[in-house]
Scaffold this motif. Structure first.
Motif, PDB file in Angstrom:
ATOM      1  N   THR A 177      16.076 -79.121  31.642  1.00  0.00           N
ATOM      2  CA  THR A 177      16.898 -79.088  32.125  1.00  0.00           C
ATOM      3  C   THR A 177      18.215 -80.305  32.281  1.00  0.00           C
ATOM      4  OG1 THR A 177      15.655 -77.735  34.215  1.00  0.00           O
ATOM      5  CG2 THR A 177      17.469 -78.427  35.153  1.00  0.00           C
ATOM      6  N   ALA A 178      17.850 -81.660  32.348  1.00  0.00           N
ATOM      7  CA  ALA A 178      18.224 -82.595  32.435  1.00  0.00           C
ATOM      8  C   ALA A 178      19.076 -82.562  31.400  1.00  0.00           C
ATOM      9  CB  ALA A 178      17.831 -84.061  33.398  1.00  0.00           C
ATOM     10  N   VAL A 179      18.195 -82.672  30.040  1.00  0.00           N
ATOM     11  CA  VAL A 179      18.832 -83.280  28.610  1.00  0.00           C
ATOM     12  C   VAL A 179      19.682 -81.879  27.771  1.00  0.00           C
ATOM     13  CG1 VAL A 179      18.195 -83.850  26.659  1.00  0.00           C
ATOM     14  CG2 VAL A 179      17.000 -84.940  27.775  1.00  0.00           C
ATOM     15  N   SER A 180      19.435 -80.583  27.798  1.00  0.00           N
ATOM     16  CA  SER A 180      20.217 -80.120  27.437  1.00  0.00           C
ATOM     17  C   SER A 180      21.078 -78.998  28.668  1.00  0.00           C
ATOM     18  CB  SER A 180      18.991 -78.907  26.244  1.00  0.00           C
ATOM     19  OG  SER A 180      18.674 -77.945  27.136  1.00  0.00           O
TER      20      SER A 180
ATOM     21  N   ARG B 200      19.837 -93.292  32.813  1.00  0.00           N
ATOM     22  CA  ARG B 200      19.701 -93.516  34.840  1.00  0.00           C
ATOM     23  C   ARG B 200      20.814 -91.488  35.151  1.00  0.00           C
ATOM     24  NH1 ARG B 200      22.282 -98.656  34.804  1.00  0.00           N
ATOM     25  NH2 ARG B 200      24.771 -97.401  35.551  1.00  0.00           N
ATOM     26  N   ALA B 201      20.998 -91.484  34.653  1.00  0.00           N
ATOM     27  CA  ALA B 201      21.961 -90.520  34.099  1.00  0.00           C
ATOM     28  C   ALA B 201      20.664 -89.466  34.600  1.00  0.00           C
ATOM     29  CB  ALA B 201      22.975 -89.600  33.115  1.00  0.00           C
ATOM     30  N   ILE B 202      20.652 -89.281  33.317  1.00  0.00           N
ATOM     31  CA  ILE B 202      19.126 -88.077  32.847  1.00  0.00           C
ATOM     32  C   ILE B 202      18.196 -88.228  34.356  1.00  0.00           C
ATOM     33  CG2 ILE B 202      17.011 -87.398  31.586  1.00  0.00           C
ATOM     34  CD1 ILE B 202      20.039 -86.413  30.501  1.00  0.00           C
TER      35      ILE B 202
ATOM     36  N   ALA C 148      19.370 -86.406  37.126  1.00  0.00           N
ATOM     37  CA  ALA C 148      18.942 -84.653  37.272  1.00  0.00           C
ATOM     38  C   ALA C 148      17.946 -84.001  36.929  1.00  0.00           C
ATOM     39  CB  ALA C 148      19.892 -84.523  35.597  1.00  0.00           C
ATOM     40  N   THR C 149      16.520 -84.946  36.282  1.00  0.00           N
ATOM     41  CA  THR C 149      15.021 -84.946  36.597  1.00  0.00           C
ATOM     42  C   THR C 149      14.823 -85.023  38.017  1.00  0.00           C
ATOM     43  OG1 THR C 149      15.186 -85.602  34.525  1.00  0.00           O
ATOM     44  CG2 THR C 149      12.809 -85.096  35.517  1.00  0.00           C
TER      45      THR C 149
END
Length: 275
Positions: free
Chosen positions: A175-178, A261-263, A266-267
């Motif tokens: 979810t965080a990456v794609s 940090r962004a991923i 989101a994770t």
């Protein structure tokens, strides 16, 4: 791709941008329109699919009595899922599979809402599905029969590529990456254009350059057999201008730790949605 054949009716719950992209993908792959039922509280831009024979409803109460769909695809936002599932619990049976594209909502959550014996398949697509270039990851749950998993894969492959994971927890990182990835790419376009403007380019030209460059580079990466690293290095001449920029981006405080940090954020949020 071969014609997509359904073993029964398909019920699409929620038909926003993602649901609409999936719907048109199915029809484009040969799904019989009259097999598809759509429930959306405020359907938009569906006149063409309705004219083709897709059944469009604004309330689950309008569905035919006794409808037993082979697939119920849940395309409502996670925050509205509790309310939505109250209307479809009665459809939970060995002949109906619930296919979710909602972030954070686990198989355990759906079984709590629909019953322990409900067949659940979780997936995470992304918005390039709207142009048939989506990326969807599906959880291969051993409790779901292989033919059903294969059908779910075919439905989601109608709008792009499909990958599989065996560990449901990995869908948080997916979810965080794609899932969120398109937003990061669009932000890159914005940032690249703004950097061009700050350095003297007219704003409209800077945006044209940024947008075309990112889109063209993405297509090159998609079509090429070379790695992203090799493609990047091919642009970088020794002592050239690109190398100077990449040295900044790859510094210790550059893009990689920022993306990490962004991923991670989101994770973390994806895991929170499960609760």
């Amino acid at each position: 791709m071969a014609k997509l054949t359904l073993p029964g009716a398909l019920l699409l719950v929620g038909c926003g941008k993602m649901g609409g992209a999936l719907l048109r993908g199915w029809l484009g792959q040969g799904v019989e329109p009259t097999q598809v039922y759509v429930v959306d509280l405020a359907p938009k831009e569906l006149d063409d699919v309705q004219a083709a024979g897709v059944h469009i409803m604004t309330s689950p109460d309008q569905l035919p009595a006794g409808l037993e769909p082979a697939i119920v695809l849940l395309a409502v936002k996670p925050q509205f899922m509790d309310e939505a599932l109250t209307h479809y619990k009665k459809m939970a049976s060995p002949s109906t599979t619930f296919l979710s594209i909602a972030a954070g909502k686990t198989v355990a959550y759906f079984k709590e809402k629909l019953g322990a014996d409900a067949l659940i398949v979780r997936s995470m697509p992304n918005t390039p599905a709207a142009v048939s270039r989506g990326m969807t990851v599906i959880c291969r749950d051993p409790q779901v029969p292989a033919p059903i998993l294969d059908l779910c894969g075919q439905l989601l492959a109608a709008v792009g590529e499909v990958a599989w994971v065996d560990d449901e927890q990995l869908l948080n990182q997916v979810t965080a990456v794609s899932g969120g990835g398109p937003a990061y790419v669009f932000l890159l376009i914005e940032a690249l254009a703004e950097a061009g403007r700050v350095n003297g380019l007219p704003a409209d030209l800077a945006m044209q350059l940024a947008r075309s460059t990112v889109c063209g580079s993405g297509e090159l990466a998609y079509q090429s057999t070379e790695s992203a690293t090799a493609l990047r290095q091919a642009v970088m001449s020794p002592k050239g201008t690109t190398l100077e920029a990449v040295n900044v981006l790859m510094a210790e405080d550059g893009i990689q730790p920022l993306m990490n940090r962004a991923i991670a954020a989101a994770t973390k949020r994806s895991r929170e949605l499960a609760n």
